[in-house]
Scaffold this active site. Sequence first.
Site, PDB file in Angstrom:
ATOM      1  N   TYR A   1       0.850  -1.198   0.000  1.00  0.00           N
ATOM      2  CA  TYR A   1       0.000   0.000   0.000  1.00  0.00           C
ATOM      3  C   TYR A   1       0.883   1.245   0.000  1.00  0.00           C
ATOM      4  CZ  TYR A   1      -4.948  -0.891   0.089  1.00  0.00           C
ATOM      5  OH  TYR A   1      -6.218  -1.185  -0.293  1.00  0.00           O
TER       6      TYR A   1
ATOM      7  N   GLU B   1      -0.454   4.737  -0.574  1.00  0.00           N
ATOM      8  CA  GLU B   1      -1.285   5.930  -0.808  1.00  0.00           C
ATOM      9  C   GLU B   1      -0.470   7.203  -0.628  1.00  0.00           C
ATOM     10  OE1 GLU B   1      -3.937   4.014   1.687  1.00  0.00           O
ATOM     11  OE2 GLU B   1      -5.718   4.629   0.546  1.00  0.00           O
TER      12      GLU B   1
ATOM     13  N   ASP C   1      -5.925  12.618 -25.833  1.00  0.00           N
ATOM     14  CA  ASP C   1      -5.945  11.245 -25.319  1.00  0.00           C
ATOM     15  C   ASP C   1      -5.252  10.386 -26.378  1.00  0.00           C
ATOM     16  OD1 ASP C   1      -6.539   8.619 -24.696  1.00  0.00           O
ATOM     17  OD2 ASP C   1      -8.614   9.012 -24.137  1.00  0.00           O
TER      18      ASP C   1
ATOM     19  N   THR D   1      -3.331   5.193 -21.946  1.00  0.00           N
ATOM     20  CA  THR D   1      -3.204   3.898 -21.285  1.00  0.00           C
ATOM     21  C   THR D   1      -1.784   3.402 -21.532  1.00  0.00           C
ATOM     22  OG1 THR D   1      -4.122   2.946 -23.303  1.00  0.00           O
ATOM     23  CG2 THR D   1      -5.599   3.126 -21.434  1.00  0.00           C
TER      24      THR D   1
ATOM     25  N   LYS E   1      -2.556  -1.513 -24.665  1.00  0.00           N
ATOM     26  CA  LYS E   1      -2.706  -1.279 -26.105  1.00  0.00           C
ATOM     27  C   LYS E   1      -1.331  -1.385 -26.792  1.00  0.00           C
ATOM     28  CE  LYS E   1      -6.905   1.526 -25.730  1.00  0.00           C
ATOM     29  NZ  LYS E   1      -7.019   2.035 -24.370  1.00  0.00           N
TER      30      LYS E   1
ATOM     31  N   ARG F   1      -1.980  -3.154 -17.934  1.00  0.00           N
ATOM     32  CA  ARG F   1      -3.272  -2.465 -18.005  1.00  0.00           C
ATOM     33  C   ARG F   1      -3.255  -1.361 -16.959  1.00  0.00           C
ATOM     34  NH1 ARG F   1      -6.139  -5.343 -21.511  1.00  0.00           N
ATOM     35  NH2 ARG F   1      -7.752  -3.756 -21.472  1.00  0.00           N
TER      36      ARG F   1
HETATM   37  N1  DSN Z   1     -11.768  -0.135 -25.179  1.00  0.00           N
HETATM   38  C1  DSN Z   1     -10.789   0.650 -25.871  1.00  0.00           C
HETATM   39  C2  DSN Z   1     -10.883   0.461 -27.356  1.00  0.00           C
HETATM   40  O1  DSN Z   1     -11.108  -0.654 -27.768  1.00  0.00           O
HETATM   41  O2  DSN Z   1     -10.703   1.391 -28.115  1.00  0.00           O
HETATM   42  C3  DSN Z   1     -10.835   2.072 -25.499  1.00  0.00           C
HETATM   43  O3  DSN Z   1     -10.841   2.239 -24.127  1.00  0.00           O
END
Ligand code: DSN
Length: 438
Positions: free
Chosen positions: A57, A59, A203, A229, A232, A238
């Site tokens: 933890y 925080e 974004d 993120t 991806k 994640r």
């Molecule tokens: N779920 C993602 C996508 O497939 O584009 C975006 O958060």
Amino acid sequence: MSNAERFPHLKANDPEVYQLIQEQCELESSTLKMIASESYATYEVMEACGSPFTNKYSEGYPDARYYEGNQVTDKLENLARERGKKLFGAEHFNVQPYSGSPANHAVYRAVVKPGDKIMGMPVTDGGHLTHGWKVSFSGMDYVQVPYGTNPETGKIDMDQVREIALRERPKLIWAGTSAYPLKLDYAAFAEIAKEVDAYLVADISHINSLVIAGVHPDPVPYCDVVTSTSHKMLRGPRAGFVMSKIEDRYQQKYFPTSKFNLAQRIDRAVFPGLQGGPHMHAIAAMATAFAYAMTDEFKEYGKQIVKNARALVSAIIEKGYAVASGGTDTHLVVLDFRKEEFTGKDVSQALAKCGIIANFNMVPGDQRKPSVTSGVRLGTPSLTSLGMKENDMLKVADWIDQVCKNVYDIDKVATRIRGEIAEFLKGFDVPGIRPKLI
Ligand code: DSN
């Protein structure tokens, strides 16, 4: 190394979970992963995710924690932040968001107030849920001023974006998409945001590695805030992160009584505003993903993602199909079936039966419902992580063509195509699954 050697404790003590890991490995190494928002995490990322940092933890932030025993996690979080700043050239870096939506939520809490107007692309035009879509907190608590693509060209028209911004005067403008295959013009967005005194937030969850590789414009110099993120195409865990300028150029106008600058307001919005303890195992994995993203090998991968997407577009067009927005500058290829009898959903389900995993998606000018759609969104990051090149995209286009031609009688060809794909994939290492050791 086999899964039995890699997960010996699960194999011995929880065979049910072990069996599901086996099945997921089999699925991910015998099908073409073409979900545009997926790729393969590296072994280093997987190892960091499974490390004892999951126990802690922490925080607060480095040197300002609410729990003792954080001398090592402080070093880790500082390492992740410094690597992130270097990778993207950012002034301020927060690595604590649990994922992309919480990262975007924190930005709202830091720069706007409930009821304020924010400008973003609706999901049906290729935007993200958190850019003001009605079923998300962002559309419930804030008022979305939508901008979209031209239904004829499938392109974002910056003159129209400017016209809407001047009329509606939003306080925040999102420059980011989930299903738009062309480059974004951050310089033009920045001019518009300046004209209306709006915060500009990019974004880059979908395209971060293209920015790193220098094949997509870089938003960092133009934006107040940039979110992303780390899974991806970045191939990390994640998780999410937020980069920002330190000072708020609109402090006097919008936050005259606040003693906190933009960077501090973002940090406070993430913790304690929205989250509790950071996921330190994910932050460890993010740090190692950032190190890999600084290598030349990674930059080559970013460039190859676009080359592969372009090769796929050419092959698909040659076979007589249409693609949304006329082509691609990124990792995305959106098949456009507006003129076909079959729908996006028909094709995505048929593709899945044949071992090509993608998703149905709205296309610009779509007359079908979002639950059916006229499009299929495909992405090349996972296939590029496997080491595929332009020639391999010709094979992929062939299989897609065969699926479309047999969409109403897919069982006739599914077993054969699935077998061909599984056989084809045996020729590739599958990162994190089919080992290459070290
Ligand atoms: N779920 C993602 C996508 O497939 O584009 C975006 O958060």
